[in-house]
Design a protein around this motif. Structure first.
Motif, PDB file in Angstrom:
ATOM      1  N   SER A 269       1.385  -0.826   0.296  1.00 20.31           N
ATOM      2  CA  SER A 269       0.184  -0.235  -0.127  1.00 20.31           C
ATOM      3  C   SER A 269       0.812   1.507   0.350  1.00 20.31           C
ATOM      4  N   SER A 270       2.287   1.089   0.200  1.00 18.67           N
ATOM      5  CA  SER A 270       2.870   2.278   0.752  1.00 18.67           C
ATOM      6  C   SER A 270       4.578   2.245   0.253  1.00 18.67           C
ATOM      7  N   TRP A 271       5.287   3.472  -0.226  1.00 14.28           N
ATOM      8  CA  TRP A 271       6.751   3.218   0.000  1.00 14.28           C
ATOM      9  C   TRP A 271       7.187   2.951   0.835  1.00 14.28           C
ATOM     10  N   ALA A 272       8.448   1.984   1.012  1.00 11.38           N
ATOM     11  CA  ALA A 272       9.366   1.857   2.262  1.00 11.38           C
ATOM     12  C   ALA A 272      10.099   1.592   1.886  1.00 11.38           C
ATOM     13  N   LYS A 273      11.371   0.959   2.551  1.00  7.27           N
ATOM     14  CA  LYS A 273      12.390   1.157   2.514  1.00  7.27           C
ATOM     15  C   LYS A 273      13.137  -0.026   2.813  1.00  7.27           C
ATOM     16  N   SER A 274      12.611  -1.643   2.477  1.00  3.54           N
ATOM     17  CA  SER A 274      13.369  -2.143   3.008  1.00  3.54           C
ATOM     18  C   SER A 274      14.734  -3.884   1.845  1.00  3.54           C
ATOM     19  N   ASN A 275      14.584  -4.483   2.977  1.00  2.00           N
ATOM     20  CA  ASN A 275      15.238  -5.387   2.246  1.00  2.00           C
ATOM     21  C   ASN A 275      15.221  -6.574   1.381  1.00  2.00           C
ATOM     22  N   LEU A 276      13.338  -7.166   1.716  1.00  3.21           N
ATOM     23  CA  LEU A 276      12.997  -8.338   1.570  1.00  3.21           C
ATOM     24  C   LEU A 276      11.467  -8.018   1.766  1.00  3.21           C
TER      25      LEU A 276
ATOM     26  N   LYS B 235      18.063   0.138   0.680  1.00 10.02           N
ATOM     27  CA  LYS B 235      19.107   1.987   0.518  1.00 10.02           C
ATOM     28  C   LYS B 235      17.313   2.852  -0.208  1.00 10.02           C
ATOM     29  N   LYS B 236      17.116   2.162  -0.845  1.00  7.79           N
ATOM     30  CA  LYS B 236      16.407   2.649  -1.683  1.00  7.79           C
ATOM     31  C   LYS B 236      14.237   2.338  -1.550  1.00  7.79           C
ATOM     32  N   TRP B 237      13.420   3.644  -1.781  1.00  7.24           N
ATOM     33  CA  TRP B 237      12.336   3.893  -1.276  1.00  7.24           C
ATOM     34  C   TRP B 237      11.860   2.650  -2.451  1.00  7.24           C
ATOM     35  N   SER B 238      10.612   1.905  -2.397  1.00  8.36           N
ATOM     36  CA  SER B 238      10.276   0.697  -2.795  1.00  8.36           C
ATOM     37  C   SER B 238       8.808   0.577  -2.362  1.00  8.36           C
TER      38      SER B 238
ATOM     39  N   ALA C 192       2.050 -15.492 -17.494  1.00  5.92           N
ATOM     40  CA  ALA C 192       2.797 -14.645 -16.593  1.00  5.92           C
ATOM     41  C   ALA C 192       1.596 -14.053 -16.120  1.00  5.92           C
ATOM     42  N   SER C 193       2.029 -14.740 -14.536  1.00  4.89           N
ATOM     43  CA  SER C 193       2.481 -13.024 -13.515  1.00  4.89           C
ATOM     44  C   SER C 193       2.523 -13.030 -12.462  1.00  4.89           C
ATOM     45  N   TYR C 194       3.186 -12.133 -12.194  1.00  6.80           N
ATOM     46  CA  TYR C 194       4.783 -11.901 -11.109  1.00  6.80           C
ATOM     47  C   TYR C 194       4.744 -10.771 -10.021  1.00  6.80           C
ATOM     48  N   TYR C 195       5.263 -10.657  -9.323  1.00  6.34           N
ATOM     49  CA  TYR C 195       5.181  -9.486  -8.246  1.00  6.34           C
ATOM     50  C   TYR C 195       6.893  -9.323  -9.088  1.00  6.34           C
ATOM     51  N   LYS C 196       6.842  -7.679  -8.566  1.00  6.36           N
ATOM     52  CA  LYS C 196       8.549  -6.986  -8.860  1.00  6.36           C
ATOM     53  C   LYS C 196       8.406  -5.426  -8.238  1.00  6.36           C
ATOM     54  N   ILE C 197       9.654  -5.897  -7.720  1.00  2.00           N
ATOM     55  CA  ILE C 197       9.924  -4.571  -7.287  1.00  2.00           C
ATOM     56  C   ILE C 197      10.257  -3.495  -8.268  1.00  2.00           C
ATOM     57  N   VAL C 198       9.395  -2.496  -7.246  1.00  2.00           N
ATOM     58  CA  VAL C 198       9.069  -1.043  -8.229  1.00  2.00           C
ATOM     59  C   VAL C 198       9.782   0.241  -7.183  1.00  2.00           C
ATOM     60  N   TYR C 199      11.022   0.388  -7.921  1.00  2.00           N
ATOM     61  CA  TYR C 199      11.809   1.940  -7.127  1.00  2.00           C
ATOM     62  C   TYR C 199      11.124   3.541  -7.409  1.00  2.00           C
ATOM     63  N   LYS C 200      10.709   4.106  -6.393  1.00  2.00           N
ATOM     64  CA  LYS C 200      10.567   5.396  -6.644  1.00  2.00           C
ATOM     65  C   LYS C 200      12.146   6.049  -7.503  1.00  2.00           C
ATOM     66  N   LYS C 201      11.089   6.483  -8.269  1.00  2.00           N
ATOM     67  CA  LYS C 201      11.423   7.714  -9.289  1.00  2.00           C
ATOM     68  C   LYS C 201      11.816   8.886  -8.151  1.00  2.00           C
TER      69      LYS C 201
END
Length: 199
Positions: free
Chosen positions: A106-113, A153-156, A189-198
């Motif tokens: 639901s929101s942007w976060a800085k997470s490694n997993l 280190k990035k918002w994702s 196919a359908s899958y998850y993918k990390i999106v980083y905040k521009k």
């Protein structure tokens, strides 16, 4: 006689109350469902991964009438050939990977997993421009828990993505001066993918 008239009046009043409630209920839900209705009226679901999109509602109705006059043996022959069920001739095809359909977080976060639990369902809503605008919507779910690494280190956020194959068909039906055109949407196919905040 008077008693009978009273009963009749009561029935009429009760009917008006029910009718009024139904009208209000229909009005309230109409605006919410209008867009979805317009998107779906020219579509025909083949299975969980495949949908046919017709250029017009007339094309869809003509296609349905042609299927009704097609025998089981003819359908089996069509499925084993280069034609689609219903006998359309393939005139164009394209595969598109990485169509985005929203987010799983639901929101942007800085997470490694990110850990996506099994059987959790998200609504995938996207579109793709090919022979017109093709709406893409389905219930996105995975049967197993998915672990997705990210750069802390990035918002994702976790995005929802899908790969599709699009096939364009042309079909002639008896007693028609113009052919039917439709596009087959097939989810590969359908899958998850990390999106980083521009930035």
């Amino acid at each position: 006689m008077i008693k009978s008239n009273k009963i009749t009046i009561l029935i009429l009043m009760f009917s008006l109350i029910i009718f009024g409630f139904n009208v209000k209920h229909a009005s309230a839900t109409h605006s919410n469902n209008l867009v979805k209705t317009l998107e779906k009226r020219n579509e025909l679901v083949v299975d969980n991964n495949t949908t046919l999109v017709f250029d017009t509602n007339r094309d869809k109705n003509s296609y349905m009438r042609s299927l009704a006059s097609t025998t089981s043996n003819q359908l089996l022959t069509m499925k084993s050939s280069s034609k689609s069920p219903g006998g359309g001739r393939l005139i164009d095809t394209k595969t598109k990977k990485g169509i985005k359909g929203g987010y799983a977080t639901s929101s942007w976060a800085k997470s490694n997993l990110y850990v996506m639990t099994a059987s959790k369902t998200f609504r995938f809503e996207g579109s793709y421009e090919w022979h017109g605008t093709l709406g893409i919507g389905f219930d996105f779910t995975k049967g197993v828990e998915v672990h997705i690494p990210a750069n802390k280190k990035k918002w994702s956020r976790v995005g929802l993505y899908a790969d599709y194959k699009f096939s364009r068909y042309k079909k002639w039906t008896p007693n028609m001066s113009v052919p039917i055109y439709y596009t087959e949407k097939k989810r590969l196919a359908s899958y998850y993918k990390i999106v980083y905040k521009k930035k």
